[in-house]
Structures are given as C-alpha cells and as structure tokens.
Design an enzyme around this catalytic site. Structure first.
Site, PDB file in Angstrom:
ATOM      1  CB  ALA A 130      30.917  52.665  -0.675  1.00  0.00           C
ATOM      2  N   GLY A 137      33.913  64.483  -2.253  1.00  0.00           N
ATOM      3  CA  GLY A 137      33.409  63.878  -3.486  1.00  0.00           C
ATOM      4  C   GLY A 137      34.505  63.910  -4.530  1.00  0.00           C
ATOM      5  CB  ILE A 163      26.595  54.577  -2.072  1.00  0.00           C
ATOM      6  CG1 ILE A 163      27.621  55.367  -1.232  1.00  0.00           C
ATOM      7  CG2 ILE A 163      27.127  53.205  -2.482  1.00  0.00           C
ATOM      8  CD1 ILE A 163      28.856  55.870  -1.995  1.00  0.00           C
ATOM      9  NE  ARG A 272       4.342  70.527 -34.872  1.00  0.00           N
ATOM     10  CZ  ARG A 272       3.103  70.827 -34.522  1.00  0.00           C
ATOM     11  NH1 ARG A 272       2.099  70.048 -34.899  1.00  0.00           N
ATOM     12  NH2 ARG A 272       2.858  71.893 -33.786  1.00  0.00           N
ATOM     13  CB  ILE A 341      13.352  69.082 -32.384  1.00  0.00           C
ATOM     14  CG1 ILE A 341      14.491  69.905 -33.001  1.00  0.00           C
ATOM     15  CG2 ILE A 341      12.614  68.274 -33.448  1.00  0.00           C
ATOM     16  CD1 ILE A 341      15.632  69.106 -33.603  1.00  0.00           C
ATOM     17  CD  GLU A 367      31.344  55.793 -12.767  1.00  0.00           C
ATOM     18  OE1 GLU A 367      32.265  55.466 -13.506  1.00  0.00           O
ATOM     19  OE2 GLU A 367      30.235  55.226 -12.726  1.00  0.00           O
TER      20      GLU A 367
HETATM   21  N1  COS Z   1      45.707  55.185 -11.842  1.00  0.00           N
HETATM   22  C1  COS Z   1      46.683  54.819 -10.973  1.00  0.00           C
HETATM   23  N2  COS Z   1      47.228  55.688 -10.073  1.00  0.00           N
HETATM   24  C2  COS Z   1      46.760  56.942 -10.069  1.00  0.00           C
HETATM   25  C3  COS Z   1      45.745  57.380 -10.962  1.00  0.00           C
HETATM   26  C4  COS Z   1      45.220  56.434 -11.874  1.00  0.00           C
HETATM   27  N3  COS Z   1      44.269  56.764 -12.744  1.00  0.00           N
HETATM   28  N4  COS Z   1      45.477  58.690 -10.711  1.00  0.00           N
HETATM   29  C5  COS Z   1      46.305  59.062  -9.716  1.00  0.00           C
HETATM   30  N5  COS Z   1      47.067  58.017  -9.338  1.00  0.00           N
HETATM   31  C6  COS Z   1      48.116  57.999  -8.316  1.00  0.00           C
HETATM   32  C7  COS Z   1      49.141  59.105  -8.585  1.00  0.00           C
HETATM   33  O1  COS Z   1      50.152  58.624  -9.469  1.00  0.00           O
HETATM   34  C8  COS Z   1      49.676  59.381  -7.203  1.00  0.00           C
HETATM   35  O2  COS Z   1      50.584  58.337  -6.865  1.00  0.00           O
HETATM   36  P1  COS Z   1      51.845  58.586  -5.875  1.00  0.00           P
HETATM   37  O3  COS Z   1      51.245  58.911  -4.527  1.00  0.00           O
HETATM   38  O4  COS Z   1      52.561  57.293  -5.891  1.00  0.00           O
HETATM   39  O5  COS Z   1      52.601  59.741  -6.462  1.00  0.00           O
HETATM   40  C9  COS Z   1      48.451  59.211  -6.322  1.00  0.00           C
HETATM   41  O6  COS Z   1      47.549  58.344  -7.049  1.00  0.00           O
HETATM   42  C10 COS Z   1      47.768  60.523  -6.014  1.00  0.00           C
HETATM   43  O7  COS Z   1      47.445  61.157  -7.244  1.00  0.00           O
HETATM   44  P2  COS Z   1      47.111  62.718  -7.343  1.00  0.00           P
HETATM   45  O8  COS Z   1      48.187  63.481  -6.666  1.00  0.00           O
HETATM   46  O9  COS Z   1      46.807  63.036  -8.767  1.00  0.00           O
HETATM   47  O10 COS Z   1      45.790  62.819  -6.435  1.00  0.00           O
HETATM   48  P3  COS Z   1      44.838  64.029  -6.063  1.00  0.00           P
HETATM   49  O11 COS Z   1      44.488  63.903  -4.644  1.00  0.00           O
HETATM   50  O12 COS Z   1      45.424  65.320  -6.536  1.00  0.00           O
HETATM   51  O13 COS Z   1      43.458  63.688  -6.853  1.00  0.00           O
HETATM   52  C11 COS Z   1      41.854  63.655  -8.652  1.00  0.00           C
HETATM   53  C12 COS Z   1      43.325  63.648  -8.181  1.00  0.00           C
HETATM   54  C13 COS Z   1      41.122  64.956  -8.399  1.00  0.00           C
HETATM   55  C14 COS Z   1      41.966  63.398 -10.120  1.00  0.00           C
HETATM   56  C15 COS Z   1      41.089  62.478  -7.974  1.00  0.00           C
HETATM   57  O14 COS Z   1      40.890  62.737  -6.607  1.00  0.00           O
HETATM   58  C16 COS Z   1      39.749  62.191  -8.626  1.00  0.00           C
HETATM   59  O15 COS Z   1      39.668  61.503  -9.646  1.00  0.00           O
HETATM   60  N6  COS Z   1      38.645  62.730  -8.040  1.00  0.00           N
HETATM   61  C17 COS Z   1      37.306  62.462  -8.521  1.00  0.00           C
HETATM   62  C18 COS Z   1      36.805  61.261  -7.842  1.00  0.00           C
HETATM   63  C19 COS Z   1      35.518  60.781  -8.361  1.00  0.00           C
HETATM   64  O16 COS Z   1      35.419  60.355  -9.494  1.00  0.00           O
HETATM   65  N7  COS Z   1      34.497  60.818  -7.488  1.00  0.00           N
HETATM   66  C20 COS Z   1      33.249  60.273  -7.799  1.00  0.00           C
HETATM   67  C21 COS Z   1      33.109  58.986  -7.054  1.00  0.00           C
HETATM   68  S1  COS Z   1      32.435  57.700  -7.957  1.00  0.00           S
HETATM   69  S2  COS Z   1      30.590  58.179  -8.227  1.00  0.00           S
END
Ligand code: COS
Length: 390
Positions: A130, A137, A163, A272, A341, A367
C-alpha cells in the site's frame, strides 16, 4: 507452441530451465478459466500456487518458507512470464504475494519474517503493498498518510488507493509519513493486519481487467511499534528497493502476454484464407510478425539482463526501469497487432487476444508509469555523464 529458445541464453542456469518446464506442466489442470468471482478465483489461485510450492519463490529466506535466502529474480521473472502467457489472474496472484511481502523479505525483523513470510510462501496469507494515495501516485515523497508515535503504538491516519489485493489481503505493507525529515526522508513502512481497528476498505475499484483492487482508509488505526518494517525514516528506500525487484518482474509479465499474442497471431495468420492465400503469405502480415517477434526479443533481453544483474548483487534501478518501460510498451503494440490479425474475432469478449488487450493496459501505469521510468533512466544517464567528468 511458444518460442523457448531464449532459455538457452547465458542469463539462465539449468535450474531455471527446469523450473520453467515444471511450471508449464503444472499449469495444465491447475490454472483453469474463471468467470465472475474474481476474489474467489484469486484466493483459490494463491492457495494452489502456495500448496504446489511456487510461492516459495516470491519470498526470500529459507528459514521462513522461501526457496532461497534471497529472491532469485530470474526465477520470479520466468514464473511470471509463464503464468502470464497462460492466465493474467494467475500471474497477478503470484506477483502480489511477492510485492506485498517484498519489504518484509528485504527489511522485516526475524519475528515479522517468521510470522508473515511463512504464511505468504504457503499461500495461507494474502499480502498487499500500500504505497499510492489519491494525491500521490508517481510522486511518492508527497504522500500524506501519517503514522504518529503514541506510547508503544503508532496511529495511522489517511488513505491509500489502487491497492491490489485490497479487500482480500490478510495484511498490508503500508507506507506513511513519520516526519523524521521533510519529503522522502520522513516516511516509514508498517505491516498492518486486515483486522486492525480503524482500518477499512473505503471502496472497491472495478477495472478493465478484473482483479481485486481497493481504496483503503485508516482512521486512528492503532498498531504496535513492532509493526514498523525497517527503521524510522527509511520507508521511501524500502519502497524503492521493493520496486527494483518487482518492476523487472512486471516486464516479465508483459513479455508473457506478448508471447501469447504472437502465438495467437501466428495461429490465425497461417490458417486464415484470404484472396487464395493465407494471411501469413501477405508481406504486410509478415512485416507485422517481424516487428512483433523483434519487440519480444528486445524486451526479453532487457528483462533478463536486469534480472541477471540483480542476481549478481548489483543495483538495477536503471536496468529495471528500461526493462519495464520497453516490455510493457512493446507488449501493448504486439497485442494490438494480434487483435488486428484476428480481425472482428479479436474484439469478441473472452477471446484470448481481447483479454490480452485489456490485461496489458494497466502494466504501463502501475509500479511506476512509463513516464516515471523515463525520468529514472534520464536521471541516471545524466548522473553517469556528469560523474564521468566530461
Ligand atoms: N533504491 C534505494 N534508494 C533509492 C532508490 C532505489 N531504487 N531510488 C531512490 N532512492 C533514494 C535516493 O538515493 C534518495 O536518497 P537520499 O535521500 O539519501 O539522497 C532518496 O531515495 C530520494 O530519491 P529521489 O530524490 O530520486 O526521489 P524523488 O522523490 O525524486 O522520486 C521517483 C523519484 C519519481 C523515481 C519515485 O518517486 C518513484 O519511483 N515514483 C513512482 C512510484 C511508483 O512506482 N508508484 C506506483 C506504486 S506501486 S503500484
């Protein structure tokens, strides 16, 4: 019969090939058509997948029911690809057990792992992840759901939406703002049982490819401090690390849908008759088939590269993003071509390509939408360039 030549690629070991073949055999007779009762079908699939041992791959830790000590990413990708080729809901049931318990595999305390992961692996408890909220999002760090420390408890207030397994899950891994710092550094993860007081399903959501989905509401929902997964303020990283594993497996599921679409298209195109030849004799059809086959192989290469790299212990944020973006976007095009197709039959309710057409759409959104994957890839590419000192 689907192309299996990719199994000889160097990404795989013999155990992966055997696993894929065993699942293929098990699916016959165990994954059957389900109509109407999506919740019931999902519960049944989780129980079957658990009983047969497939869900052991969805969790990490031999001491708590896992097949291996850490998740074998190539294995979960092969399992998802194979399940998706046969049935979208079976893939969903498998995947959500992994996504919903991923934070516990990575950061759960020994007690949490024993209590939850053993049941997830056996198919005796249904898990959910969640993270998303009505107002956040893609921008996870903007979440508003709060968890306030109060004595030996935390008190959750707020909402989560989109969720998966919402309404049928036995527990939810919930991300909430605990306020150690602003933005992404002030979030924590918690495991919340479905019967926790103050937790409710606010709304069930119907989507184009039916699966259990809901909006959740927490109103003064009290959970013990021991329900925190990982450490305070670590929630954002816990969520991202979980997504790094499962985003690659979303690519694998898209690949499974695309392979099925190509199989269906080949079947139709070679049978076909039209203007005294088969559809496959037309160059225009051959061009489509060539594009479909190439899209599938490029997606597979990116998907299994990301999976293999992660299994070598590397961080795969960029590679997982490339795989998810390419495999889901390509699968949409492959499936659309398969519908074309099949012609009129391709849009008849319940036809395999019509179902695939509905199944694939959400994978480009959940995701991390394609646009989020592009953001991740661009950021990492720019960072690598500036680190190279040019
Ligand atoms: N693994 C470990 N740490 C990570 C990481 C990863 N894959 N990605 C980012 N971090 C860390 C960064 O290193 C940073 O650390 P510090 O605070 O120590 O510097 C911190 O997390 C914040 O990272 P960042 O600045 O890149 O965060 P943003 O808020 O700019 O967000 C995105 C980045 C947009 C990539 C992120 O919010 C994301 O993936 N969004 C989509 C979420 C998603 O998939 N939603 C669907 C839900 S599931 S159905």
């Amino acid at each position: 019969m689907s192309d299996k030549s990719y199994l000889d690629w160097p990404f795989f070991e013999e155990r992966h090939r055997q696993l894929q073949a065993e699942l293929e055999r098990w699916i016959v007779g165990n994954v059957t058509a389900h109509h109407g009762d999506t919740d019931g079908a999902c519960r049944d699939l989780v129980a079957r997948l658990g009983k047969a041992g497939w869900l052991r791959y969805a969790v990490g830790g031999k001491d708590c029911g896992g097949q291996h000590d850490s998740i074998d990413t190539r294995a979960i990708c092969l399992l998802r690809e194979t399940l998706a080729r046969h049935d979208g809901l079976a893939d969903f049931a498998f995947a959500m057990q992994g996504l919903g318990s991923g934070a516990l595999t990575l950061h759960g305390s020994p007690e949490q792992r024993q209590h939850y992961l053993t049941k997830v692996a056996a198919g005796e408890a249904i898990a959910a992840f969640a993270l998303s909220e009505p107002g956040s999002g893609s921008d996870v760090a903007a979440m508003e759901c709060t968890a306030r420390a109060d004595g030996n408890d935390y008190v959750l207030d707020g909402e989560k939406t989109w969720i998966s397994n919402g309404g049928i899950a036995d527990f939810y891994v919930v991300f909430a703002r605990t306020g150690e710092a602003a933005g992404s550094r002030g979030l924590s993860a918690f495991v919340v049982d479905a019967d926790a007081p103050g937790f409710e399903i606010a709304e069930r959501i119907e989507v184009i490819a039916p699966h259990p989905l809901a909006r959740l509401r927490f109103t003064g929902c009290r959970i013990p401090r021991s329900a925190m997964v990982g450490t305070p303020g670590q929630g954002f990283k816990v969520a991202m690390q979980t997504l790094d594993i499962f985003r690659t497996s979303v690519a694998a599921a898209a690949l499974g849908f695309a392979r099925r679409a190509l199989d269906e298209a080949l079947n139709r195109a070679t049978k076909r008759k039209m203007f005294n030849q088969t559809l496959a004799d037309f160059q225009i059809t051959q061009m489509k088939l060539a594009q479909m086959a190439t899209a599938i192989d490029s997606s597979a290469l990116l998907t299994y590269r990301a999976a293999w790299l992660r299994d070598q212990g590397q961080t795969v944020t960029r590679e997982a993003a490339m795989a998810k973006m390419t495999a889901t976007e390509s699968a949409q095009q492959v499936i659309d071509a398969a519908v074309q197709i099949w012609g009129g039959l391709g849009v008849v309710s319940g036809h395999p390509v019509e179902k695939l057409y509905r199944e694939i759409r959400a994978l480009r959104i959940y995701e991390g939408a394609t646009e989020v994957q592009q953001l991740i890839i661009a950021r990492q590419t720019l960072a690598a360039y500036s680190q190279s000192g040019q």
